[in-house]
Motif scaffolding. Structure first.
Motif, PDB file in Angstrom:
ATOM      1  N   GLY A   7       0.846  -1.201   0.000  1.00  0.00           N
ATOM      2  CA  GLY A   7       0.000   0.000   0.000  1.00  0.00           C
ATOM      3  C   GLY A   7       0.872   1.238   0.000  1.00  0.00           C
ATOM      4  N   ALA A   8       0.289   2.323  -0.256  1.00  0.00           N
ATOM      5  CA  ALA A   8       1.047   3.567  -0.322  1.00  0.00           C
ATOM      6  C   ALA A   8       0.639   4.498   0.796  1.00  0.00           C
ATOM      7  CB  ALA A   8       0.779   4.241  -1.656  1.00  0.00           C
ATOM      8  N   GLY A   9       1.567   5.216   1.186  1.00  0.00           N
ATOM      9  CA  GLY A   9       1.177   6.297   2.129  1.00  0.00           C
ATOM     10  C   GLY A   9       1.111   5.839   3.574  1.00  0.00           C
ATOM     11  N   LYS A  10       0.057   5.167   3.879  1.00  0.00           N
ATOM     12  CA  LYS A  10      -0.194   4.891   5.301  1.00  0.00           C
ATOM     13  C   LYS A  10       0.933   4.056   5.917  1.00  0.00           C
ATOM     14  CE  LYS A  10      -4.618   6.134   5.072  1.00  0.00           C
ATOM     15  NZ  LYS A  10      -5.615   6.713   5.783  1.00  0.00           N
ATOM     16  N   SER A  11       1.509   4.464   6.981  1.00  0.00           N
ATOM     17  CA  SER A  11       2.568   3.694   7.638  1.00  0.00           C
ATOM     18  C   SER A  11       1.939   2.532   8.362  1.00  0.00           C
ATOM     19  CB  SER A  11       3.340   4.586   8.620  1.00  0.00           C
ATOM     20  OG  SER A  11       2.430   5.332   9.386  1.00  0.00           O
ATOM     21  N   GLY A  12       2.707   1.447   8.446  1.00  0.00           N
ATOM     22  CA  GLY A  12       2.135   0.236   9.013  1.00  0.00           C
ATOM     23  C   GLY A  12       1.805   0.393  10.480  1.00  0.00           C
ATOM     24  N   GLY A  13       1.065  -0.505  10.943  1.00  0.00           N
ATOM     25  CA  GLY A  13       0.786  -0.532  12.385  1.00  0.00           C
ATOM     26  C   GLY A  13      -0.389   0.330  12.772  1.00  0.00           C
ATOM     27  N   ALA A  20      -5.993  -3.386   4.994  1.00  0.00           N
ATOM     28  CA  ALA A  20      -6.569  -4.668   4.570  1.00  0.00           C
ATOM     29  C   ALA A  20      -7.719  -4.416   3.602  1.00  0.00           C
ATOM     30  CB  ALA A  20      -7.065  -5.453   5.795  1.00  0.00           C
ATOM     31  N   LYS A  21      -8.491  -3.404   3.980  1.00  0.00           N
ATOM     32  CA  LYS A  21      -9.623  -3.110   3.100  1.00  0.00           C
ATOM     33  C   LYS A  21      -9.157  -2.770   1.693  1.00  0.00           C
ATOM     34  CE  LYS A  21     -12.936  -1.478   6.456  1.00  0.00           C
ATOM     35  NZ  LYS A  21     -13.306  -0.285   7.186  1.00  0.00           N
ATOM     36  N   SER A  25      -9.923  -4.702  -1.568  1.00  0.00           N
ATOM     37  CA  SER A  25     -10.737  -4.168  -2.666  1.00  0.00           C
ATOM     38  C   SER A  25      -9.981  -4.261  -3.986  1.00  0.00           C
ATOM     39  CB  SER A  25     -11.152  -2.737  -2.393  1.00  0.00           C
ATOM     40  OG  SER A  25     -10.001  -1.932  -2.300  1.00  0.00           O
ATOM     41  N   GLU A  26      -8.621  -4.136  -3.974  1.00  0.00           N
ATOM     42  CA  GLU A  26      -7.903  -4.315  -5.239  1.00  0.00           C
ATOM     43  C   GLU A  26      -8.133  -5.709  -5.801  1.00  0.00           C
ATOM     44  OE1 GLU A  26      -3.822  -1.844  -5.097  1.00  0.00           O
ATOM     45  OE2 GLU A  26      -3.812  -3.781  -6.123  1.00  0.00           O
ATOM     46  N   ILE A  27      -7.887  -6.661  -4.895  1.00  0.00           N
ATOM     47  CA  ILE A  27      -8.066  -8.038  -5.379  1.00  0.00           C
ATOM     48  C   ILE A  27      -9.510  -8.278  -5.790  1.00  0.00           C
ATOM     49  CG2 ILE A  27      -7.994 -10.451  -4.706  1.00  0.00           C
ATOM     50  CD1 ILE A  27      -5.634  -9.820  -2.986  1.00  0.00           C
TER      51      ILE A  27
END
Lengths: 100, 311
Positions: A7-13, A20-21, A25-27
């Protein structure tokens, strides 16, 4: 090496649910597209099979069915003639003599 | 217009010597194209398909004189400018008279459309004959006439045609070997100032015509090749290839012709997507039933006809 970031942008955790959403949604959208394509292709396949079946059926009806009908009639006619020939060739049948 | 009743008189092939088996060669530069060289192929591949109802009554008044009445009810195609074809239901009645003599044949046919079709053939001597045809109509400038002079040699035939509207044609065909004959023709149409040349060849394996291959090339762009084989004495198969090298139009077709004791069935399939069948059945003495079907899958045009022929 640096951890892979999905994913882009959002840092993990921080917000795994949204990540996940997104991945979901991509898949899901890819899956939807594929299913849509498959349905389209199978519709076209069915349609062209139907057209081919129609063309083959009517062509067979026009070219082959009269031939089959006539050949059957010819065979029947030959059998009838054979029967007549054998009947007429034999002496008058006892059935007729009894009736007469 | 529907064709004439099937030829019961003078076949056009004569046998003279062993070398000189000749086939008449006629090519008319008008809308009706008539080829005797390709006769076997066209018997299977070009049956007289029709649409609607047809009734023909042939009556023999004398041993030399026949009278025919025929009724045709059905849609006829009228070509429009948009290259679309419109079908208009029409009904017509024709009356025809035929006189046949060993040396003279006269044929006349008049229709309710106001058209008169006349044909005459006279054998002046054994080798020389004159043929004339005329089509007269109500419309102006649509009447046509043509005169043909035929000369038959020992293994060649030559023909000269003169038509109205200054149409001139000449053709010549010669048997080169016992199996092969070659010929050529020239024609000149005065109205359009068009002239053309054509060449033709025909190869047959033996007199019973078990296999016949023939071809024709002409300068108006048409190249035709066909092959007929008599597979058994009742079944013959034919195939045809037409190529127009000016308009780059190609058509190939395959057909069969099967004779039965009381009937005759012809079928053909085309590369233009046309499938056709034609059945003639002898129901009893003098009564024939005709069934014709033509299905065009590409243009979605379906033509079916049935008819009765009483003689």
């Amino acid at each position: 090496m640096a951890a892979k970031r999905i994913g882009a942008g959002k840092s993990g955790g921080g917000e795994p649910n949204i990540l996940a959403k997104i991945s979901n949604s991509e898949i899901v959208s890819q899956g939807r597209r594929t299913v849509g394509d498959a349905v389209g292709v199978s519709k076209k396949l069915l349609w062209s099979t139907g057209k081919a079946a129609w063309i083959a059926g009517t062509t067979f009806l026009i070219l082959a069915v009269p031939l089959i009908i006539e050949m059957d009639r010819e065979v029947q006619l030959n059998e009838l003639e054979l029967q007549q020939a054998s009947l007429l060739g034999a002496p008058p049948s006892p059935v007729q003599m009894q009736r007469g | 217009m529907a064709g004439f009743p099937p030829p019961i008189f003078t076949p056009q092939v004569d046998v003279k010597t062993k070398i000189g088996e000749k086939v008449d060669y006629s090519n008319l530069p008008c809308p009706l194209i008539y080829e005797e060289l390709h006769r076997e192929a066209y018997m299977s591949l070009k049956p007289e398909l029709f649409e609607g109802f047809r009734f023909d009554y042939n009556k023999m008044v004398n041993e030399k004189f026949f009278v025919t009445h025929s009724v045709l009810m059905g849609p006829t195609e009228v070509p429009t400018q948009h290259s679309e074809v419109i079908k208009i239901p029409t009904a017509s009645y024709d009356f025809g008279a035929i006189f046949v003599d060993p040396k003279l044949m006269l044929l006349g046919r008049v229709t309710t459309d106001g058209r008169l079709n006349a044909r005459g053939k006279c054998d002046l001597t054994e080798n020389f004959s004159i043929k004339g045809t005329a089509q007269l109509t109500n419309e102006e400038h649509m009447s046509q006439g043509q005169l043909t002079f035929d000369y038959k040699g020992s293994d060649y035939r030559t023909q000269l045609q003169v038509g109205n509207g200054s149409i001139y044609g000449a053709n010549y065909i010669q048997h080169v070997t016992p199996h092969l004959s070659l010929g050529g023709e020239v024609f000149w149409i005065g109205q359009n100032r068009k002239s053309g040349v054509g060449y033709t060849a025909r190869y047959e394996t033996d007199k019973m015509c078990h296999q016949v291959a023939s071809g024709q090339v002409s300068s108006n762009g048409l190249a035709v090749m066909n092959y007929v084989q008599k597979v058994t004495e009742k079944l013959s198969l034919a195939t045809d290839f037409i190529y127009n090298y000016i308009s780059k139009d190609v058509t190939a077709s395959v057909g069969y012709d099967r004779m039965f004791k009381q009937s005759r069935l012809r079928g053909k399939i085309d590369s233009n997507g046309v499938v056709a069948a034609y059945l003639e059945e002898q129901l009893s003495a003098g009564l024939r039933l005709l069934l014709s079907a033509e299905v065009d899958h590409v243009k979605k045009d379906y033509k079916f006809g049935f008819g009765v022929n009483v003689s």
